[in-house]
Write a protein that holds these residues in place. Structure first.
Motif, PDB file in Angstrom:
ATOM      1  N   GLN A  64       0.842  -1.190   0.000  1.00  0.00           N
ATOM      2  CA  GLN A  64       0.000   0.000   0.000  1.00  0.00           C
ATOM      3  C   GLN A  64       0.880   1.243   0.000  1.00  0.00           C
ATOM      4  O   GLN A  64       1.891   1.299   0.707  1.00  0.00           O
ATOM      5  N   TRP A  65       0.478   2.244  -0.808  1.00  0.00           N
ATOM      6  CA  TRP A  65       1.247   3.475  -0.911  1.00  0.00           C
ATOM      7  C   TRP A  65       0.819   4.450   0.173  1.00  0.00           C
ATOM      8  O   TRP A  65      -0.376   4.624   0.444  1.00  0.00           O
ATOM      9  N   TRP A  66       1.822   5.105   0.821  1.00  0.00           N
ATOM     10  CA  TRP A  66       1.563   6.114   1.837  1.00  0.00           C
ATOM     11  C   TRP A  66       2.381   7.362   1.512  1.00  0.00           C
ATOM     12  O   TRP A  66       3.546   7.260   1.150  1.00  0.00           O
ATOM     13  N   ARG A  67       1.757   8.501   1.665  1.00  0.00           N
ATOM     14  CA  ARG A  67       2.456   9.757   1.383  1.00  0.00           C
ATOM     15  C   ARG A  67       3.559  10.004   2.396  1.00  0.00           C
ATOM     16  O   ARG A  67       4.648  10.464   2.050  1.00  0.00           O
ATOM     17  N   LEU A  68       3.298   9.690   3.669  1.00  0.00           N
ATOM     18  CA  LEU A  68       4.272   9.900   4.735  1.00  0.00           C
ATOM     19  C   LEU A  68       4.348   8.661   5.618  1.00  0.00           C
ATOM     20  O   LEU A  68       3.357   7.947   5.791  1.00  0.00           O
ATOM     21  N   ALA A  69       5.524   8.426   6.181  1.00  0.00           N
ATOM     22  CA  ALA A  69       5.686   7.327   7.132  1.00  0.00           C
ATOM     23  C   ALA A  69       6.709   7.736   8.188  1.00  0.00           C
ATOM     24  O   ALA A  69       7.616   8.533   7.927  1.00  0.00           O
ATOM     25  N   LEU A  70       6.526   7.191   9.372  1.00  0.00           N
ATOM     26  CA  LEU A  70       7.486   7.396  10.456  1.00  0.00           C
ATOM     27  C   LEU A  70       8.630   6.406  10.312  1.00  0.00           C
ATOM     28  O   LEU A  70       8.405   5.217  10.070  1.00  0.00           O
TER      29      LEU A  70
END
Length: 358
Positions: free
Chosen positions: A285-291
Motif C-alpha cells: 500500500q502506498w503512503w504519502r508519509l511514514a514514520l
C-alpha cells in the motif's frame, strides 16, 4: 514548449504525482511532456526544468531508450520492460526497471520507472508479511498443541507428589512441575500478542522512545550511552502506545545485551533516531508519509548465520535467549500496518521501524 501547453499537460497527468514510482510522459522524439514529483525528487531537478528537455540526457545509455521509443512508434509492441540507469548529477546513477507503454494519445509514450532498490525492498516486505502470517499460524497451532498435554503433565505430577513420601522422589516431581510452569509461561508469551486487544489512542513516538530509554538506563546505568536524534516535526498518530513501547524495548534491549563487550570497554552506544519518510510503499500500500524510527547500536552486528531468520520465532543469536523478542516486535508493528527492517554490519546495526502516517 509553451507555458500553456505545459500547464495543460501537468493538469492532465497530475494523478501521477500520487505514485511512488517515477513517471514521465514523452513525445516520440524523446521530449519530456510531463514528469511527476517522484521523478523530480529522484533526479533533484524541478519539473519546470525537466519538461521540454530530452529524456535521453538523463539516462546513462540513451541508445536503449531510443530503440524502445522506435519500437513503440512502429507498433512493434504495446508494452516494453527493460533495466536502465538514471543520471543524478554528482550522485551515483540510479538503477531502475523501466516500463514503457503507449498512452491514449498516439503521439505520447508513458515511462514508469521503479528503482530496483525499491523493488527489492517491496519484495522483502512481502516476504516478511507472508513469513509473519505463517509464523502466527504456526505459533497458534503449536501453542494449543502444547497447552493441553502440559496441563495434564503438571496435574499428574502434583497428584503423584501427594502420594509419595520420599524426599528424593518429591524433588523429581517438583522438577516436572517447575519445567511445566516454564513451558506454560513460554506458551503464554507466544500467544500474548494474539490475545491482547489493540488499544488505539494518540501516540507521540518521542514519548515512546523516552520511556524505553529510561528502562534501558535503569538496567544499564553506568556502561551504556543512549543518544537521541529526534525530528520534532513528527506528528502524533493513532496507535497502541503500549505495543509500540514493547516493540521498541524488545529491539533496544536486544541491542544492549549484544553490546556486552562494548559496555565492558566503556563505549557502548544506542541511538534513537526519528525521521519522516516520503512516498513509501508498506505491505503493498502506498503512503504519502511514514514514520522512521531507527534503533542503532555500535555492537558486533547480527551473526550471518541468522540474518535472514532473525524475525522467526525461537531464533536467537544470544545464549539463553528465547528468540521471541523480535518476533513479537514485528507482530506489534505489523498491527500498525508497518514493518521492521534490519541493516547490520560489524560495528553498526540499524533496526528501522516504519509506520505509515495519515
Amino acid at each position: 514548449m509553451a507555458f500553456g501547453t505545459v500547464a495543460r499537460a501537468s493538469k492532465r497527468f497530475q494523478a501521477f504525482d500520487l505514485l511512488a514510482t517515477l513517471v514521465v510522459v514523452i513525445r516520440h522524439d524523446g521530449t519530456i511532456v510531463f514528469a511527476n514529483s517522484a521523478l523530480e525528487d529522484a533526479l533533484g531537478t524541478s519539473r519546470r526544468t525537466l519538461e521540454g528537455a530530452a529524456l535521453g540526457n538523463f539516462f546513462v545509455d540513451a541508445g536503449t531508450l531510443r530503440t524502445a521509443i522506435d519500437g513503440a512508434r512502429t507498433n512493434d509492441f504495446a508494452t516494453l520492460r527493460y533495466e536502465a540507469q538514471l543520471r543524478r548529477g554528482t550522485q551515483e546513477p540510479l538503477p531502475v526497471q523501466v516500463t514503457l507503454a503507449q498512452t491514449d494519445r498516439k503521439a505520447e509514450l508513458l515511462l514508469e520507472m521503479s528503482p530496483q532498490e525499491q523493488q527489492v525492498r517491496q519484495d522483502r516486505e512481502v516476504r516478511l508479511l507472508d513469513q509473519a502470517q505463517a509464523n502466527k499460524e504456526l505459533i497458534r497451532n503449536l501453542a494449543h498443541e502444547i497447552k493441553n498435554p502440559l496441563g495434564g503433565i503438571r496435574g499428574a505430577a502434583q497428584l503423584l507428589q501427594m502420594e509419595i513420601e520420599s524426599r528424593d522422589l518429591i524433588e523429581y516431581t517438583q522438577v516436572i512441575i517447575h519445567e511445566a510452569d516454564r513451558l506454560q509461561s513460554l506458551v503464554d508469551r507466544l500467544l500474548a500478542p494474539h490475545r491482547r486487544p489493540h488499544v488505539v489512542g494518540d501516540v507521540n513516538i518521542h514519548e515512546v522512545c523516552e520511556r524505553v530509554r529510561s528502562v534501558l538506563l535503569a538496567e544499564f546505568p553506568h556502561d551504556l550511552e543512549v543518544e537521541r536524534d529526534f525530528d520534532p516535526s513528527i506528528p502524533e498518530f493513532r496507535g497502541d502506545r503500549e505495543q509500540l513501547i514493547q516493540a521498541t524495548l524488545n529491539i533496544a534491549h536486544n541491542a544492549a545485551q549484544a553490546l556486552a563487550e562494548r559496555r565492558a570497554a566503556g563505549d557502548a552506544r544506542i541511538t534513537f533516531r526519528t525521521r519522516i519518510a516520503r512516498q513509501v510503499i508498506l505491505n503493498k500500500q502506498w503512503w504519502r508519509l511514514a514514520l522512521e524510527l531507527h534503533v542503532i547500536d555500535n555492537g558486533p552486528g547480527v551473526p550471518d548465520s541468522i540474518k535472514d531468520r532473525i524475525f522467526y520465532p525461537l531464533v536467537s543469536g544470544r545464549e539463553g535467549g528465547t528468540g521471541l523478542g523480535l518476533t513479537l516486535a514485528q507482530t506489534f508493528v505489523q498491527q500498525h500496518h508497518g514493518v521492521i527492517e534490519c541493516d547490520s554490519v560489524p560495528g553498526r546495526t540499524d533496526f528501522t521501524i516504519l509506520i505509515p502516517l495519515p
